[in-house]
Enzyme design. Sequence first.
Site, PDB file in Angstrom:
ATOM      1  N   ASN A 168     111.574  -6.622  57.906  1.00  0.00           N
ATOM      2  CA  ASN A 168     111.818  -7.943  57.608  1.00  0.00           C
ATOM      3  C   ASN A 168     111.483  -8.129  56.302  1.00  0.00           C
ATOM      4  OD1 ASN A 168     112.304 -10.549  57.260  1.00  0.00           O
ATOM      5  ND2 ASN A 168     110.672 -11.291  58.537  1.00  0.00           N
ATOM      6  N   TRP A 169     112.488  -8.229  55.331  1.00  0.00           N
ATOM      7  CA  TRP A 169     112.240  -8.256  53.766  1.00  0.00           C
ATOM      8  C   TRP A 169     111.866  -9.662  53.312  1.00  0.00           C
ATOM      9  CZ3 TRP A 169     116.941  -5.629  50.974  1.00  0.00           C
ATOM     10  CH2 TRP A 169     117.025  -4.183  51.521  1.00  0.00           C
ATOM     11  N   LYS A 170     111.805 -10.721  54.479  1.00  0.00           N
ATOM     12  CA  LYS A 170     111.533 -12.016  53.841  1.00  0.00           C
ATOM     13  C   LYS A 170     112.214 -12.287  52.503  1.00  0.00           C
ATOM     14  CE  LYS A 170     107.442 -11.721  56.585  1.00  0.00           C
ATOM     15  NZ  LYS A 170     105.962 -12.295  56.800  1.00  0.00           N
ATOM     16  N   HIS A 195     110.815 -17.685  63.353  1.00  0.00           N
ATOM     17  CA  HIS A 195     109.660 -16.983  62.568  1.00  0.00           C
ATOM     18  C   HIS A 195     108.678 -18.247  62.253  1.00  0.00           C
ATOM     19  CE1 HIS A 195     107.170 -14.935  59.839  1.00  0.00           C
ATOM     20  NE2 HIS A 195     107.793 -13.938  60.215  1.00  0.00           N
ATOM     21  N   GLU A 199     104.148 -12.565  67.491  1.00  0.00           N
ATOM     22  CA  GLU A 199     103.634 -12.462  65.925  1.00  0.00           C
ATOM     23  C   GLU A 199     102.547 -13.459  65.968  1.00  0.00           C
ATOM     24  OE1 GLU A 199     106.735 -10.395  63.474  1.00  0.00           O
ATOM     25  OE2 GLU A 199     106.372 -12.617  62.861  1.00  0.00           O
ATOM     26  N   GLY A 243     100.883 -10.585  57.593  1.00  0.00           N
ATOM     27  CA  GLY A 243     100.667 -10.555  56.173  1.00  0.00           C
ATOM     28  C   GLY A 243      98.922 -10.489  55.995  1.00  0.00           C
ATOM     29  N   SER A 261     100.839  -7.282  60.497  1.00  0.00           N
ATOM     30  CA  SER A 261     100.233  -6.169  59.812  1.00  0.00           C
ATOM     31  C   SER A 261     100.416  -4.805  60.403  1.00  0.00           C
ATOM     32  CB  SER A 261      98.653  -6.486  59.814  1.00  0.00           C
ATOM     33  OG  SER A 261      98.504  -7.636  59.351  1.00  0.00           O
TER      34      SER A 261
HETATM   35  P1  PGA Z   1     103.744  -8.369  58.159  1.00  0.00           P
HETATM   36  O1  PGA Z   1     104.922  -9.530  58.367  1.00  0.00           O
HETATM   37  O2  PGA Z   1     104.064  -7.166  58.556  1.00  0.00           O
HETATM   38  O3  PGA Z   1     103.695  -8.507  56.579  1.00  0.00           O
HETATM   39  O4  PGA Z   1     102.472  -9.054  58.714  1.00  0.00           O
HETATM   40  C1  PGA Z   1     105.261  -9.393  60.089  1.00  0.00           C
HETATM   41  C2  PGA Z   1     106.304 -10.544  59.931  1.00  0.00           C
HETATM   42  O5  PGA Z   1     106.112 -11.547  59.411  1.00  0.00           O
HETATM   43  O6  PGA Z   1     107.458 -10.375  60.550  1.00  0.00           O
END
Ligand code: PGA
Length: 215
Positions: A9-11, A92, A141, A147, A178
Site C-alpha cells: 500500500n503506497w498511500k 483503512h 490492522e 507505521g 509494521s
Molecule cells: P505500515 O502500514 O506497514 O506502514 O505499518 C500498514 C497499513 O497502513 O496498511
Amino acid sequence: MDKLYIISNWKSNKTLNDAKTWLEEIGKLSPNDSKEIIVCPPFTLLDCAKTNLPEHIKLAAQDVSPFSEGAYTGEVSAKQIKEFADYVLIGHSERRENFNETDEMLQKKVQEALKNSLTPIFLVQGKENKIPNGVDIIAYEPLFAIGSGNPETPSNADEVASFYKETSNIKYVLYGGSVNSENVSSFTKTDHIDGVLVGSASLDASEFIGIVENA
Ligand code: PGA
C-alpha cells in the site's frame, strides 16, 4: 490456506518517476501460484502500474467512491477503477479517521465495488468492526501497529484471524501494521493468517521483494 496475499500500500507516496523505478524492480518477480501479489498505488499511478507490471501482479485502488458514476466531483467510481484494478481497499483506519468514513458509507463502497466486479479488501482495526455483506477478504490492522515499528504479536493477530473465520463468512484474513522482511514469516506461518498488507516497508522495492520472498 490456498494462497498468501502480499499487498503493498503506497498511500500518498511516489510520483511518476519514483513509481517507474519501483515497478520495474517488482515486475521482475516470477509468477508463483501460492502468492498473490497486489500493489495499491494512488489513483494517479494506476495507469502507469498497469502498463509496467506483468499480468500476474495485481492492482488495487486505495479507496472507491460510495456513489456510481455521475456528478460527484473528486470521487473515483468503481466502474472507473475496474479499468485498471481487480481489488480495492475499503475502510483503512486513515480514511475512517481523517475523512470520517462511517459504517454506512463503507457499506455503500463495498456494494459499489461488488457491483463492478472489484474484490473489496476490507480493513478492520479490531474485533468490534462491522463487516459489510459480500466481503471475503479482510485485513486486521490495529491502530497502534500502523507505521509505528511496533507490530501486533503474531499470536494475537492469529487469534483475531481465527475469531473472524469462526464468526463470519470471511475466507481470508490478512495482517497489517509494521510488517517488514524480517518479521513477515512470523505472521504468514500462523494457522489463520493468509497474508500481509504492508505500508512503509513496501515503499522500497528491494525490501518489498524481501517481504514477498520471506512470506
Ligand atoms: P505500515 O502500514 O506497514 O506502514 O505499518 C500498514 C497499513 O497502513 O496498511
